[in-house]
Design a protein around this motif. Sequence first.
Motif, short mmCIF file in Angstrom:
data_model
loop_
_atom_site.label_atom_id
_atom_site.label_comp_id
_atom_site.label_asym_id
_atom_site.label_seq_id
_atom_site.Cartn_x
_atom_site.Cartn_y
_atom_site.Cartn_z
N SER A 1 0.86 -1.19 0.00
CA SER A 1 0.00 0.00 0.00
C SER A 1 0.89 1.23 0.00
CB SER A 1 -0.91 0.00 1.23
OG SER A 1 -1.76 1.12 1.22
N GLN B 1 -4.30 5.82 -1.26
CA GLN B 1 -3.21 4.89 -1.48
C GLN B 1 -3.35 4.23 -2.84
OE1 GLN B 1 -5.61 1.75 -1.89
NE2 GLN B 1 -3.54 1.05 -1.39
N ASN C 1 -2.28 0.49 -4.77
CA ASN C 1 -1.79 -0.87 -4.58
C ASN C 1 -0.65 -1.14 -5.56
OD1 ASN C 1 -3.70 -1.52 -2.60
ND2 ASN C 1 -5.20 -2.16 -4.12
N HIS D 1 -6.67 0.38 -6.35
CA HIS D 1 -6.92 0.99 -5.04
C HIS D 1 -7.93 0.12 -4.31
CE1 HIS D 1 -5.11 4.67 -6.73
NE2 HIS D 1 -5.92 4.49 -7.75
#
Length: 262
Positions: A8, A19, A21, A188
């Motif tokens: 993250s 954030q 991924n 995300h």
Amino acid sequence: MTPPDVLSIPTPPGPHPAQTNCVVLRDGAAVDLVDPGWDDPAALSALDAGLAELGLRLEDVRSIVATHWHVDHLSLAARIRERSGARILLGRPDAGEAGIPIDGLLDDGQELRLGGRTARVVATPGHTPGSICLDLGDVLLTGDTVLPAINPGLGLSVEVAGNPIRDYLASLDRIAREFAGRPALPGHGLAIDDLPTRCAELAAHHRARTAQVAAALAERPDATAEEIAPLLGWTGGWASLTDVTRMSALRQTAWHLELVGA
């Protein structure tokens, strides 16, 4: 097959997901990344730390794939390349928007070796013209094409040809047909277990908006996109939109108008 690792990576404060991924695919000492994140000191520190916890180093990264050109997915790649010499790969239609040099352009059906796996490029235009998903065999990486809790914006590029809403609906249909029963890792948020259901929800959102535009036109057949857009159900309401999001809403309204007339 061992699931890929996911880090993250934080994004700077703003009207975007908090954030991204970053998917880490390992092949012995070599590392391949998908969607490393935003070119921001906090993001770079988080990536460094996350790789270290996996026993890896940023210098081990050999390739970086971005699912689309947006800064929260691609821009940190340039910083990583400075430290590792990694190649940066991006969907061909997004090349002109990248903002950094790209080492390789990806096309639908192309196969890549990522982390000891054979990954297949799945072109899914809509969010951007060059948005891609990556079929890893046991899991689909969906970038921002399919998100678990957000309706992705469409046509979010400077240069857009055709109708991104039509393209996106076709992309959702393809994903639902080809990857039913396959879990997904989005760009995300949390993993998606039921892709067909989520794709149907996203498609229904856009078809409902097209129906709103059709209803507005039924009352005022000569109405323009500028006149119709404030009447539609934008998240947070029309008055809450910023200059950038309002421009996007106007463009989307024009594309819905095209669909009504199709």
